[in-house]
Enzyme design. Sequence first.
Site, PDB file in Angstrom:
ATOM      1  N   ARG A   5       0.829  -1.217   0.000  1.00 13.78           N
ATOM      2  CA  ARG A   5       0.000   0.000   0.000  1.00 13.78           C
ATOM      3  C   ARG A   5       0.858   1.260   0.000  1.00 13.78           C
ATOM      4  O   ARG A   5       0.649   2.175  -0.796  1.00 13.78           O
ATOM      5  CB  ARG A   5      -0.917  -0.010   1.243  1.00 13.78           C
ATOM      6  N   ILE A   6       1.842   1.320   0.910  1.00 14.68           N
ATOM      7  CA  ILE A   6       2.654   2.544   1.000  1.00 14.68           C
ATOM      8  C   ILE A   6       3.633   2.606  -0.177  1.00 14.68           C
ATOM      9  O   ILE A   6       3.839   3.680  -0.768  1.00 14.68           O
ATOM     10  CB  ILE A   6       3.396   2.606   2.353  1.00 14.68           C
ATOM     11  N   ARG A  65      10.833  -0.603   9.328  1.00 19.11           N
ATOM     12  CA  ARG A  65      11.176  -0.820  10.730  1.00 19.11           C
ATOM     13  C   ARG A  65      12.691  -0.917  10.775  1.00 19.11           C
ATOM     14  O   ARG A  65      13.321  -1.420   9.819  1.00 19.11           O
ATOM     15  CB  ARG A  65      10.572  -2.131  11.263  1.00 19.11           C
ATOM     16  N   GLU A 118      14.582   2.359  19.473  1.00 19.58           N
ATOM     17  CA  GLU A 118      13.908   3.662  19.419  1.00 19.58           C
ATOM     18  C   GLU A 118      13.443   4.049  20.813  1.00 19.58           C
ATOM     19  O   GLU A 118      12.812   3.218  21.480  1.00 19.58           O
ATOM     20  CB  GLU A 118      12.726   3.600  18.445  1.00 19.58           C
ATOM     21  N   HIS A 136      10.855   8.422  13.878  1.00 20.01           N
ATOM     22  CA  HIS A 136       9.715   7.556  13.543  1.00 20.01           C
ATOM     23  C   HIS A 136       8.414   8.379  13.451  1.00 20.01           C
ATOM     24  O   HIS A 136       7.471   8.172  14.221  1.00 20.01           O
ATOM     25  CB  HIS A 136       9.573   6.423  14.578  1.00 20.01           C
TER      26      HIS A 136
HETATM   27  N1  LIG Z   1       7.843   4.893   9.393  1.00 20.62           N
HETATM   28  C1  LIG Z   1       6.580   4.822   9.733  1.00 20.62           C
HETATM   29  O1  LIG Z   1       6.068   5.634  10.507  1.00 20.62           O
HETATM   30  C2  LIG Z   1       5.715   3.754   9.134  1.00 20.62           C
HETATM   31  C3  LIG Z   1       4.377   4.065   8.901  1.00 20.62           C
HETATM   32  C4  LIG Z   1       3.579   3.073   8.351  1.00 20.62           C
HETATM   33  C5  LIG Z   1       4.102   1.826   8.052  1.00 20.62           C
HETATM   34  N2  LIG Z   1       5.395   1.568   8.325  1.00 20.62           N
HETATM   35  C6  LIG Z   1       5.942   0.249   8.025  1.00 20.62           C
HETATM   36  O2  LIG Z   1       5.690  -0.023   6.644  1.00 20.62           O
HETATM   37  C7  LIG Z   1       5.263  -1.356   6.503  1.00 20.62           C
HETATM   38  C8  LIG Z   1       4.504  -1.544   5.209  1.00 20.62           C
HETATM   39  O3  LIG Z   1       3.225  -1.003   5.290  1.00 20.62           O
HETATM   40  P1  LIG Z   1       2.158  -1.246   4.106  1.00 20.62           P
HETATM   41  O4  LIG Z   1       0.851  -0.753   4.591  1.00 20.62           O
HETATM   42  O5  LIG Z   1       2.681  -0.735   2.811  1.00 20.62           O
HETATM   43  O6  LIG Z   1       2.147  -2.839   4.084  1.00 20.62           O
HETATM   44  P2  LIG Z   1       1.738  -3.812   2.882  1.00 20.62           P
HETATM   45  O7  LIG Z   1       1.513  -5.129   3.489  1.00 20.62           O
HETATM   46  O8  LIG Z   1       0.654  -3.190   2.054  1.00 20.62           O
HETATM   47  O9  LIG Z   1       3.047  -3.846   1.974  1.00 20.62           O
HETATM   48  C9  LIG Z   1       4.198  -4.543   2.298  1.00 20.62           C
HETATM   49  C10 LIG Z   1       4.790  -5.147   1.031  1.00 20.62           C
HETATM   50  O10 LIG Z   1       6.011  -5.806   1.404  1.00 20.62           O
HETATM   51  C11 LIG Z   1       6.079  -7.023   0.683  1.00 20.62           C
HETATM   52  N3  LIG Z   1       6.921  -7.992   1.380  1.00 20.62           N
HETATM   53  C12 LIG Z   1       6.656  -8.682   2.501  1.00 20.62           C
HETATM   54  N4  LIG Z   1       7.660  -9.520   2.797  1.00 20.62           N
HETATM   55  C13 LIG Z   1       8.582  -9.337   1.838  1.00 20.62           C
HETATM   56  C14 LIG Z   1       9.845  -9.908   1.579  1.00 20.62           C
HETATM   57  N5  LIG Z   1      10.343 -10.862   2.377  1.00 20.62           N
HETATM   58  N6  LIG Z   1      10.545  -9.483   0.503  1.00 20.62           N
HETATM   59  C15 LIG Z   1      10.033  -8.548  -0.323  1.00 20.62           C
HETATM   60  N7  LIG Z   1       8.836  -7.975  -0.133  1.00 20.62           N
HETATM   61  C16 LIG Z   1       8.123  -8.355   0.930  1.00 20.62           C
HETATM   62  C17 LIG Z   1       4.635  -7.493   0.592  1.00 20.62           C
HETATM   63  O11 LIG Z   1       4.487  -8.387  -0.492  1.00 20.62           O
HETATM   64  C18 LIG Z   1       3.897  -6.194   0.385  1.00 20.62           C
HETATM   65  O12 LIG Z   1       3.762  -5.912  -0.985  1.00 20.62           O
HETATM   66  C19 LIG Z   1       4.478  -1.622   7.783  1.00 20.62           C
HETATM   67  O13 LIG Z   1       4.401  -2.988   8.086  1.00 20.62           O
HETATM   68  C20 LIG Z   1       5.254  -0.854   8.828  1.00 20.62           C
HETATM   69  O14 LIG Z   1       6.231  -1.671   9.428  1.00 20.62           O
HETATM   70  C21 LIG Z   1       6.219   2.508   8.859  1.00 20.62           C
HETATM   71  O1  LIG Z   2       3.254   1.023  11.450  1.00 23.48           O
HETATM   72  C1  LIG Z   2       2.818   2.165  11.575  1.00 23.48           C
HETATM   73  O2  LIG Z   2       1.626   2.461  11.413  1.00 23.48           O
HETATM   74  C2  LIG Z   2       3.734   3.282  11.943  1.00 23.48           C
HETATM   75  O3  LIG Z   2       5.037   2.855  12.087  1.00 23.48           O
HETATM   76  C3  LIG Z   2       3.277   4.032  13.142  1.00 23.48           C
HETATM   77  O4  LIG Z   2       3.788   3.462  14.285  1.00 23.48           O
END
Ligand SMILES: NC(=O)c1ccc[n+]([C@@H]2O[C@H](COP(=O)([O-])OP(=O)(O)OC[C@H]3O[C@@H](n4cnc5c(N)ncnc54)[C@H](O)[C@@H]3O)[C@@H](O)[C@H]2O)c1
Ligand SMILES: O=C(O)[C@H](O)CO
Length: 327
Positions: A156-157, A238, A267, A286
């Site tokens: 998604r992101i 992460r 963190e 973060h």
């Molecule tokens: N920095 C922040 O504040 C912040 C905010 C939101 C999310 N995040 C992190 O971002 C992550 C992703 O969020 P999202 O909503 O896009 O999740 P998502 O599940 O939509 O996307 C994750 C993608 O990673 C891929 N993936 C999983 N395992 C993999 C691997 N071993 N090798 C290659 N690709 C792999 C999946 O196929 C998927 O397409 C969250 O789980 C969270 O840890 C961080």
């Molecule tokens: O995974 C998330 O939503 C962000 O890292 C916020 O903690």
Amino acid sequence: MSTKPKILVTHKLPETVQDYLNLHADCTFWNEEGSMPRSVILEKVSDAEGILGGTIDEELLSFAPRLRVASTSSVGYNHFDLDAMRAHGVIGTHTPYVLDSTVADLVLALMLSAGRRIAELDAYVKQGKWQKGTSGTELFGVDVHHSTLGIIGMGRIGEAIAQRAVFGFDMNLLYHSRSPKKEIDERFNARFCELDELLRESDYIVVMTPLTPETKHLIGEEQFNLMKSSAIFINASRGATVDEQALIKALQQGKIRGAGLDVFDIEPTPVDNPLLHMPNVVTLPHIGSATARTRNDMAELAAKNLVEALNGGRAYVVQELKDLVPN
Ligand SMILES: NC(=O)c1ccc[n+]([C@@H]2O[C@H](COP(=O)([O-])OP(=O)(O)OC[C@H]3O[C@@H](n4cnc5c(N)ncnc54)[C@H](O)[C@@H]3O)[C@@H](O)[C@H]2O)c1
Ligand SMILES: O=C(O)[C@H](O)CO
């Protein structure tokens, strides 16, 4: 006596979200800054059917015999012990979609900041170094536009980042994910590739996978060795998806040009972390989703997930525990 389910909320929520929860549940809130101390959680969780916030592990579950649903107001849920939750029959929910754009905006900011050296050169101007004269070339950065972006974890992101990078900055897009996605290839004129190829070919590399046993230290010494010496490395997933010591070494040895980091192994990261003392590294505490609107949306969704899951309604249940939801 109330027939509403008892829930425990371990961090402060907006008033409107508390009002919503009060309508549907018998709530114990935490209204102080920070999170409810662990000892208080263990004491108060004993009769809770639902919990909103915090780490869910075997210890907590052993204090919570009535717990049915754990809701987190984040999309990442690596703080859920999924095996323990399964063993105790506890469903977990999270907050996908509502933060995609906000996190993607921040990733672009990190790319621009690390690539064009915004934070470093802001300090340069304010410290009077500009006055001392410059040949100009020492201030050069790395173009974002028309460069190649490699996204690791096209979810998604990742998709929201691709949208900005391709249509806003004319970047070429490579991605590596668990599988190729035809709609991504077509929409962004992108190419799926294996990790090694992505690392070799990208000017900007963004890690956006969840933290799982498979992605822990996905990027380490071997991977940094494959990158261009001009590469800018961004991690907003992460901290532990990257071997932080290997990242430090790669930067110290000039194996990559710079980095932009929103997440760290520990963190808050200790002040003596060498990454905090490198001018070519942009560091953030973060804050990927940290805007008032998005955090409010996340809190609302976490509350709704909890109420719905407790009542057999529709909620964003984490993938690994979906089969625990009664039909
Ligand atoms: N920095 C922040 O504040 C912040 C905010 C939101 C999310 N995040 C992190 O971002 C992550 C992703 O969020 P999202 O909503 O896009 O999740 P998502 O599940 O939509 O996307 C994750 C993608 O990673 C891929 N993936 C999983 N395992 C993999 C691997 N071993 N090798 C290659 N690709 C792999 C999946 O196929 C998927 O397409 C969250 O789980 C969270 O840890 C961080
Ligand atoms: O995974 C998330 O939503 C962000 O890292 C916020 O903690």
